[in-house]
Write an enzyme that holds these catalytic residues in place. Structure first.
Site, short mmCIF file in Angstrom:
data_model
loop_
_atom_site.label_atom_id
_atom_site.label_comp_id
_atom_site.label_asym_id
_atom_site.label_seq_id
_atom_site.Cartn_x
_atom_site.Cartn_y
_atom_site.Cartn_z
N HIS A 101 20.07 -12.75 41.46
CA HIS A 101 19.57 -12.99 40.10
C HIS A 101 18.75 -14.28 40.06
O HIS A 101 17.65 -14.32 39.47
CB HIS A 101 20.74 -13.12 39.12
CG HIS A 101 21.50 -11.85 38.89
ND1 HIS A 101 20.90 -10.64 38.66
CD2 HIS A 101 22.85 -11.61 38.82
CE1 HIS A 101 21.82 -9.71 38.48
NE2 HIS A 101 23.02 -10.27 38.58
N HIS A 104 25.40 -12.12 45.17
CA HIS A 104 25.00 -11.37 43.98
C HIS A 104 24.27 -12.28 42.99
O HIS A 104 23.16 -11.95 42.53
CB HIS A 104 26.24 -10.76 43.31
CG HIS A 104 25.95 -9.97 42.08
ND1 HIS A 104 25.75 -8.61 42.09
CD2 HIS A 104 25.79 -10.35 40.78
CE1 HIS A 104 25.50 -8.19 40.86
NE2 HIS A 104 25.52 -9.23 40.05
N GLU A 105 24.87 -13.41 42.68
CA GLU A 105 24.25 -14.32 41.71
C GLU A 105 22.98 -14.96 42.27
O GLU A 105 22.04 -15.23 41.52
CB GLU A 105 25.25 -15.39 41.29
CG GLU A 105 26.52 -14.87 40.63
CD GLU A 105 26.26 -13.97 39.43
OE1 GLU A 105 25.21 -14.14 38.77
OE2 GLU A 105 27.10 -13.10 39.15
#
Length: 380
Positions: free
Chosen positions: A37, A33-34
């Site tokens: 980003h 997920h990170e």
């Protein structure tokens, strides 16, 4: 000492059987997920100060050649990417004081000074990468194991079931459920299982004729592969080997990806249905759990084999991605709502309004966290 080592590494030890599988599952999902980003942010020219798995005090880390601090923190229940100039969700891009504190290089790389599409793309990338992780996992699973399917036929109608009341007969073949075509008996089960209490329209082939029947699935309790008690909707029809003609399907790489996309889309839709029904009190609150339940499921999955643990990673990844897209600050979806309004209006939402909405959203998120922790420990 030998006794201590034997005890520590025994299968009954909670560290080996539960905590390590839990940390593996959560770390993979959070990292992906990170990383979404991070990668899209860097692609958009945004500088990154920190990439952290976990919150709180840093346990260890290192700086890369671009100045980003990669670190593992003490509380392993999430993570974050800190961009240059990314002060908070309510930061005003036009704030003169904040901008003057940045160097020329930092202004070029500052998150809150980027065009709205770059900010939105960077925020959306986190949930998107969660979905891509699930697709990747399911693609590998389908390419290795394939899928067992059977024909969507009715071999038996249970007495006093919704199907009997609706007029189903042995030998009927499912054509569609609520307007959606089906090709396997599993398709029917998946469409019905999440719709307990909802009248569903079934188009059936009966000999040479099409008949339309309406049945309302009833709730039954079942035990899933991980030993969890789940409540699903059924109409009371049974398939068998004679009519179902079960077979094993294999997939080439492209077909595996296609099946994986369908599987991920189904889980997303099913998650949305569940939350919608839960919000109006039509789902059992005990079906929701937090870290304790996830840890328990991770331990059970690990005991069945690594492939089960990886599939749990995929399921959790979809759930995390979906929840993060809910339009509630401080979740990614809340940021995207602000950016959408900014793009439509041509200017950011006022700092005062954002601050108020952010506080309300934060309270909702905290309340949800308390709710699932209570479910984990005391409620169910």
């Amino acid at each position: 000492m030998n006794e201590f080592i034997a005890t520590f590494f025994s299968l009954d030890n909670i560290i080996i059987t539960t905590i390590i599988p839990f940390l593996f599952v959560l770390t993979v999902v959070v990292f992906v997920h990170e990383m979404g980003h991070y990668l899209v942010g860097r692609w958009c020219g945004i500088g990154v100060r920190e990439f952290s798995i976990g919150f709180g005090p840093e346990l260890f880390g290192f700086n890369d050649r671009k100045g980003t601090r990669w670190k593992l923190s003490a509380v392993p229940l999430g993570g974050y990417v800190k961009f240059v100039g990314d002060m908070s969700v309510t930061s005003d891009p036009s704030s003169q004081a904040a901008n003057e504190a940045l160097s020329p290089q930092e202004r070029r790389e500052s998150f809150h000074l980027q065009p709205v599409w770059k900010r939105a793309a960077t925020v959306f990338a986190g949930p998107l990468f969660n979905f891509l992780l699930a697709i990747a996992v399911f693609s590998v699973m389908f390419s290795i194991y394939g899928r067992y399917v059977s024909e969507p036929t009715v071999a038996e109608v249970r007495a006093e079931s919704p199907a009997e009341a609706a007029g189903f007969q042995p030998g009927d073949r499912f054509v569609s459920v609520n307007g959606r075509g089906v090709s396997t008996f599993g398709d029917v089960q998946r469409m019905v299982s999440g719709r307990a209490g909802d009248p569903l329209v079934f188009v059936m082939m009966r000999g040479e004729d099409e008949v339309t029947l309406t049945a309302t699935p009833e709730i039954v309790e079942q035990t899933d592969a991980l030993g969890n008690t789940i409540r699903v909707g059924v109409i009371g029809v049974v398939n068998n080997d004679e009519l179902g003609q079960p077979r094993h399907l294999t997939f080439n790489p492209l077909e595996s990806v296609s099946e994986a996309v369908k599987e991920t889309a189904f889980i997303i839709v099913r998650t949305g249905q569940f939350l919608q029904r839960f919000a109006v009190g039509r789902e059992d609150r005990c079906q929701l759990g937090g870290p304790v339940k996830i840890a328990d499921m991770a331990g059970r999955a690990a005991s069945l084999g690594f492939e089960w643990l990886v599939q749990l990673v995929a399921l959790l990844s979809v759930g995390i991605g979906f929840l993060n897209l809910l339009p509630i600050p401080p979740l990614d979806g809340g940021h995207l709502v602000f950016y959408g309004i900014e793009a439509a209006a041509g200017r950011p939402v006022s700092e005062r309004v954002m601050e108020m909405i952010y506080r309300i959203g934060l309270l909702l998120v905290l309340a949800f966290m308390v709710f699932v922790f209570w479910n984990d420990l005391f409620g169910c």
